[in-house]
Design an enzyme around this catalytic site. Structure first.
Site, mmCIF file in Angstrom:
data_model
loop_
_atom_site.group_PDB
_atom_site.id
_atom_site.type_symbol
_atom_site.label_atom_id
_atom_site.label_comp_id
_atom_site.label_asym_id
_atom_site.label_seq_id
_atom_site.Cartn_x
_atom_site.Cartn_y
_atom_site.Cartn_z
ATOM 1 N N ASP A 1 -3.043 4.621 -2.311
ATOM 2 C CA ASP A 1 -4.057 5.215 -1.447
ATOM 3 C C ASP A 1 -4.470 6.605 -1.950
ATOM 4 O OD1 ASP A 1 -5.367 4.860 1.254
ATOM 5 O OD2 ASP A 1 -4.355 6.771 1.623
ATOM 6 N N HIS B 1 -11.390 -2.841 3.190
ATOM 7 C CA HIS B 1 -11.332 -2.520 4.621
ATOM 8 C C HIS B 1 -12.092 -1.247 4.982
ATOM 9 C CE1 HIS B 1 -8.403 -0.067 2.652
ATOM 10 N NE2 HIS B 1 -8.240 0.659 3.741
ATOM 11 N N ASP B 2 -12.594 -0.536 3.982
ATOM 12 C CA ASP B 2 -13.360 0.687 4.237
ATOM 13 C C ASP B 2 -14.857 0.476 4.016
ATOM 14 O OD1 ASP B 2 -11.006 2.175 4.656
ATOM 15 O OD2 ASP B 2 -10.833 2.666 2.525
ATOM 16 N N GLU C 1 -6.479 4.080 -5.872
ATOM 17 C CA GLU C 1 -7.783 4.276 -5.217
ATOM 18 C C GLU C 1 -8.317 5.630 -5.662
ATOM 19 O OE1 GLU C 1 -9.835 4.549 -0.769
ATOM 20 O OE2 GLU C 1 -7.863 5.400 -1.175
ATOM 21 N N ASP D 1 0.855 -1.189 0.000
ATOM 22 C CA ASP D 1 0.000 0.000 0.000
ATOM 23 C C ASP D 1 0.894 1.244 0.000
ATOM 24 O OD1 ASP D 1 -2.439 1.516 0.347
ATOM 25 O OD2 ASP D 1 -3.243 -0.220 1.412
HETATM 26 C C1 NOJ Z 1 -8.099 5.339 2.023
HETATM 27 C C2 NOJ Z 1 -7.866 4.128 2.867
HETATM 28 O O1 NOJ Z 1 -8.392 3.010 2.225
HETATM 29 C C3 NOJ Z 1 -8.477 4.413 4.221
HETATM 30 O O2 NOJ Z 1 -8.524 3.275 5.035
HETATM 31 C C4 NOJ Z 1 -7.702 5.539 4.853
HETATM 32 O O3 NOJ Z 1 -8.311 5.905 6.063
HETATM 33 C C5 NOJ Z 1 -7.638 6.767 3.946
HETATM 34 N N1 NOJ Z 1 -7.375 6.440 2.579
HETATM 35 C C6 NOJ Z 1 -6.552 7.686 4.392
HETATM 36 O O4 NOJ Z 1 -5.293 7.118 4.131
#
Ligand code: NOJ
Length: 549
Positions: A200, A316-317, A242, A98
């Site tokens: 990210d 994970h989000d 992302e 990541d």
């Molecule tokens: C996206 C990530 O997937 C998330 O988990 C994170 O809190 C934010 N970016 C900030 O890095």
């Protein structure tokens, strides 16, 4: 289209904190992951996307990095990371790390230096502005976890910019030194033989703060092309950005190979259509299958000839797929399998989030005290203060809070699901006794084995990887169905997204054609009869015999 190894590979995401704890401190670790590589090999995945394991004060569980070239002690050591990379490779699995470079931790040495004085050599690694009128923040921009995007730093009397928590100051990508430092770090990891980068919130790095432009800023694609040329461009790795703000046209800019940016991006339109326009994810909108299909079809068709799709339900989000799009009660197994088939037969690279292959579900903790996620807690505080009822906010967290995906992985029916012999950092979902890897491996009809079969079917049928996508029954409110075609190869995929029996007539050209069922989720293999009666959440893929055309 030039073929790539990541076209027919499936990626498995590990959230290290919640995957497997080998040393009993309640936090998952690298040694735990190494011990589970054979499990992942059995599943058939060829890539692991490893959420951050780098040194970090863990304000956002590692998405706040204080040393990009070292491992957080709770996760292990650099030597263990090298072992993981090598042991995974021996099993034909590459490790994608990541890359979190929109921001660092406030404990990163660059920021520690930057905040010391206005003329510190690292000052310009971050984004500083003088206070607005009366000492107020320079403008009204908000941070993703609540509050202003500006934090006052008394030492120098200026504000710094942070799009996430105040402990995650944004890097200043307008500074060529920042670019060079990040490129150097990326090459350091590439030399350790990683399989690529998940980037990210990469759509934020081209931002123009003074014009209030955060996503898709003017310099974004130029920065990515420079990154590609300076780091991974000449290596055969997978890169995935992302990009919450991507449209298909923008996704093509990133992923058209001729532009030399990224392999693919995560696009979120299928996710955000279930969010309320005003209250976002905290006030979920009901899932509308027809709208969902319109979105999926748009992405499948617009990226058909240039660019590449990523395919995912969870990460994970996000909430657990079976809870969000299926039925996590009576039809948990059927609907988890249906969702897997619906996604894995599309064109693109599929991603499986840890536990999805077991049909793990969302969790409902009784009290806000049990929650750990900085985003859920920040928004809880902010919204309760603004007058939102506790119950309403909890419903939002139950539906879409990030801890749904972060409860520990279920390995077996022993205490704490076999995740740890200590006290887990977040409570385990109590349903682990019935839903766990040991039970799934032993049951040939489990969700796990369904995923394993889908992953191997993709390898055996180029039509799944490269075939054209043709939607069927566009306006049907319960079915997501489509055909894939490549030369003489043709498959028909039909998924009942409802808990009801659905009867329907197939289009004349499909009625009664001979086919071989590749995968299904009920006892009796289906056939393409003129009239179908699909059971609740029934789903299948049938390869039409060439002679049937
Ligand atoms: C996206 C990530 O997937 C998330 O988990 C994170 O809190 C934010 N970016 C900030 O890095």
């Amino acid at each position: 289209m030039e073929t790539k190894w990541w076209h027919d590979a499936v990626v498995y995401q590990i959230y290290p904190r919640s995957f497997c704890d080998a040393n009993g401190d309640g936090i998952g670790d690298l040694a735990g992951i190494i011990g589970k590589l054979d499990y992942l090999k059995t599943l058939g995945v060829e890539v692991i996307w490893l959420s951050p394991v780098f040194k970090s004060p863990m304000d956002d569980n590692g998405y706040d990095i204080s040393d990009y070239c070292d491992i957080a002690p709770e996760f292990g050591t650099l030597a263990e990371m090298d072992t993981l990379i090598a042991e995974a490779q021996e099993r034909g699995i590459r490790i994608v790390i990541d890359l979190v470079v929109n921001h660092t931790s406030d404990e990163h040495p660059w920021f520690v230096e930057a905040r010391k004085s206005k003329d510190n050599p690292y000052r310009d690694y971050y984004i500083w502005r003088a206070p607005g009128e009366g000492g107020a923040p320079p403008d009204v921009q908000r941070a993703a976890f609540g509050g202003s995007a500006w934090e006052f730093d008394a030492a120098t009397g200026e504000y710094y910019y942070h799009l996430f928590s105040k402990r995650q100051p944004d890097l200043n990508w307008a500074n060529p030194k920042v670019q060079a430092e990040v490129h150097r770090m990326m090459n350091w990891w590439l030399d350790r033989d990683i399989g690529g980068f998940r980037m990210d919130v990469i759509d934020l790095i081209g931002k123009d703060v003074d014009r209030g432009i955060t996503t898709n800023g003017p310099r974004l694609h130029e920065l990515l092309r420079e990154m590609n040329a300076a780091t991974f461009g000449h290596r055969d790795v997978l890169t995935v950005g992302e990009t919450w703000s991507a449209t298909p046209a923008i996704a093509k800019l990133y992923s058209d190979p001729a532009r030399r940016e990224l392999s693919m991006v995560f696009q979120f339109e299928h996710v955000t259509i279930t969010h309320d326009p005003e209250h976002g994810k905290w006030k979920p909108r009901a899932f509308d299958l027809v709208e969902f299909k319109r979105v999926m079809t748009k992405w499948q068709t617009e990226l058909a000839d240039s660019g590449w799709n990523s395919l995912f339900w969870c990460n994970h989000d996000l909430p657990r797929a079976v809870s969000k799009y299926g039925d996590d009660g009576r039809y948990r197994v059927e609907s988890a399998k249906m969702l897997a088939t619906a996604l894995h037969c599309l064109k693109g690279t599929p991603y499986v989030y840890q536990g999805e292959e077991l049909g793990m579900t969302n969790v409902r903790f009784d009290s806000i005290e049990a929650y750990r996620d900085i985003e859920s807690l920040g928004h809880y505080r902010e919204r309760i203060a603004a007058g939102v009822a506790h119950e309403a906010m909890m419903e939002g967290i139950y539906a879409n809070g990030r801890d749904n995906a972060r409860t520990p992985m279920h390995w077996d029916a022993s205490p704490n699901a076999g995740f740890t012999r200590g006290e887990p950092w977040i409570p385990v979902n109590p349903n682990y006794v019935g839903i766990n890897a040991e039970a799934a491996l032993a049951d040939p009809d489990s969700v796990f084995h369904h995923y394993r079969r889908l992953i191997s079917i993709r390898k055996a049928h180029p039509v799944i990887v490269y075939g054209d996508y043709l939607p069927l029954f566009d306006d049907h409110p319960q079915l997501f169905a489509y055909e894939r075609r490549l030369g003489d190869e043709r498959i028909v995929v039909i998924n009942n997204f409802s808990g009801e029996t659905v009867e329907l007539d197939l289009p004349p050209e499909l009625q009664g054609v001979a086919g071989d069922c590749l995968i299904h989720n009920y006892d009796v293999p289906p056939r393409l009869d003129a009239r179908l009666a699909l059971k609740p959440y029934e789903s299948f893929a049938i390869a039409v015999r060439a002679s049937a055309n």
